[in-house]
Design an enzyme around this catalytic site. Sequence first.
Site: not given
Length: 912
Positions: A337, A646, A650
């Site tokens: 990410d 996070d 996800d």
Amino acid sequence: MHLPPSTDARDTPWHALSAGEALQRLQTDDRHGLAHAEVARRLARFGPNRLPAPPRRPAWLRLLQQFHNVLIYVMLAAATVTAALAHWIDTGVLLGAVIVNAIIGFLQEGKAESALDAIRHMLSHQATVLRGGERQLVDADQLVPGDIVILASGDKVPADLRILTARSLRADEAVLTGESVPCDKDEAAVAADAALGDRRSMLYSGTLVAAGTALGTVVATGTNSELGRISTLLAQVQASTTPLLRQIAQFSRWLALAIGLFVLATFAIGVLWRAQAPADMFMMAVALAASAIPEGLPAIMTITLAMGVRRMAQHNAIIRHLPAVETLGAVTVICSDKTGTLTCNEMTVQRVVTADHVIEVTGSGYAPQGGFLIGGVPITAQEHPALQSVAQVALLCNDATLHDGPQGWSLTGDPTEGALVTLALKAGLDATALHARQPRIDAIPFESEHRFMATLHHDHAGHAVILVKGAPERVLDMCNAQRQWPADGAGTDAPLQHDYWRRAANDCAARALRVLAIAIKRVPAQRHALQFADMEGGFTLLGLLGSMDPPRPEAVAAVAECQAAGVRVKMITGDHGETARAIGAQLGIGLGRPALTGAEIELLDDAALRDVVASVDVFARASPEHKLRLVQALQSRGEVVAMTGDGVNDAPALKRADVGVAMGRNGTEAAKDAAAMVLTDDNFATLGHAVREGRGIYDNVRKFILFMLPTNGGEALIVFSAIAFGLLLPLTAAQVLWINLVTSSTLGVALAFEPAEDDVMRRPPRLPQEKLLSGLFAWRVLMVAVCMAAASLGLFLWELSNGAAIETARTMAVSAVVVMEMFYLLNSRHIERSVLSREGLLGNPKVPLTIALCALLQLGFVHLPWMQAVFGSTDLSVQEWSRVLLAGLAVFTLAELEKAALRRWRARRAHR
């Protein structure tokens, strides 16, 4: 009242409908809301606004399934054999290892099942609604499609809403989109194919209202909401097993088959060919099986992984699933990410453009550490009044505050405004003193309709100014002059050069910087209130500020280290494509390659995505399904994938990845519970350390196997050779078990404490299909086993031929095997490198310690009377001990010569 067959937001593009169309479709109105009777009917039809609890396996079944493993079966078989021989210590050790492994697996699996609970807890508990013309507070799980919900700043959105009216509305949707700053929202419809992060007319369950107020109508509740869709997706995802467990399972099956065939062959040859007593041969076969079974392997694996967990915890990585420690060493692709992992998740001004200069700003995050550069040359803010003037306006026309606390600098307010405060502090301004000298009298807050913020200030000396910051195109329209600062110092106003400023703004935007313009206007001191009419012209432009969430400096180095180790780093983010490409370029990710957006992923089937995913490293505007598909596409190509994230968006990809890595500081509980590892510092560099540690752990497992197989094989070969050639047995069944006990309980454990080798991050990742028993391993196992068997059997026959008693000869044979294993433990510290150095011999303090402990045990075996009575051993003289030590030295020398030959062969191949 009739509703359409479905109010699932996935079936109806609510964001593309006007507010009136949405109300009509839902058959509700924004003045009175739903009648109480209609709420009850819809609640019965659509169910409560909550996510259903997933079906859970009973605890006893989860515990029982921990024993369904080939290696566990092998250990239980070994425990049965040792119990049959009344070797209760061995039996206890084996059963203890089985139980510990089962308990660890049971606890970790229980934690993993709480991921869905974490998503359910993200739902708001209460909501303010309009029902029957009355405003009331209700439990959020009682919301139904068509309800009219009232929201204010700080509220958690209780369901998926179509915005009806909005005022200065901004929403923090990071848990769903990954965007690091709140996004503007309004009631205007957007395109039907707009990505989730671009649906300005929608608010989604579980997100936060960062600023402003809104009136919205519920369009989806429970499992039909975006949050519910992710929960359903997470429940459907099957977590993959780890490469090491797959390899161990395959290795154990082959080893169990080989041991079984070897034991049967030994028994058959002894009874049918050499006419040995079946009872004696059965006991010997059982002893051989017990010695050959790698009962130490699970214990060593557990110790090795536990040591890795401890070392990783010291580097801010918390392991939730024990095998994930090693899997990191097998990773071939890291899907990361962007926000908060590769970047700081703190907006930072990177560039200041004035009429005379382009000033680069160093440093990252809210900490006021950094400086200023013009053309790469450092400058001080005091030398440049233009920079001082821009910084003063940025600080005064601002509602954010920064605090320096024990955990570092923290922000209260908007992230972009926080970046401006940091800029002012870097420029040496005293915020308290400046606000005291020029107090604010009035303000026009930022709203998306007018795209600027303005403040009115007096300076206690009869002067008043209006300060403004906002979108460049909007502020430029207010300005008719620009402030220039010639070399002699005094600032003068000159006609505005529109082309210069538009080019500067476009250049900042091309670098993925969020651009703000700063301007000033002097007004009479009698002015004590601001009107929109005051903003129509007469401003002087001071400069442009370009800010972004910058890459972490340590992340840049970590990405380079991973790439040097042969690990591809891919960035998958919900942010805009331009921002993702710019950040990727700064990190060295995706250089020279195109980026792929979520909309483009939608157009690809699984086969096409599998082909494309290898050549693309930056993915933008990715939804939870996109992230999951990308992970699966990579895995279908044979890649071992680590995924960082996070947000709740996800969680499905984190669960499906070979190693899911969640952020500890800013990560949602859903992400942490779905992941196998949590980074407590939210830092990609920590993941680089973890990959290094994982590779070292896998090396240690291989080293143990390379140590264990030749030594176990050597013992078995000694007995088999004696039976096959009709010789006296050099080892009794009890002595075989002694060798196995003393070496497995002491020597092999030392290899669990081996530090990672220096070159571990300069090697390419191991192939996922690589077998534990490679050609090199097979050759070395055979070579060392034959050498040990020949030396031990040779000493046994030598002693007999020189008239020694059978007890002495057997004691020599047992001692030779144990001493050879001591020497070979040193060889096993490095698979290919030589150990003939200070580091090789003493680099792991546990090795000499375990050798000393093993030596004491063997001395007791030889010289203690009660052990002589149990094992049939006898005292050895100094000369006899010297011959035993010579045998150990011979094995050590041969292993080092073989490694030297292997290194030369590899070097010749590399130069071809």
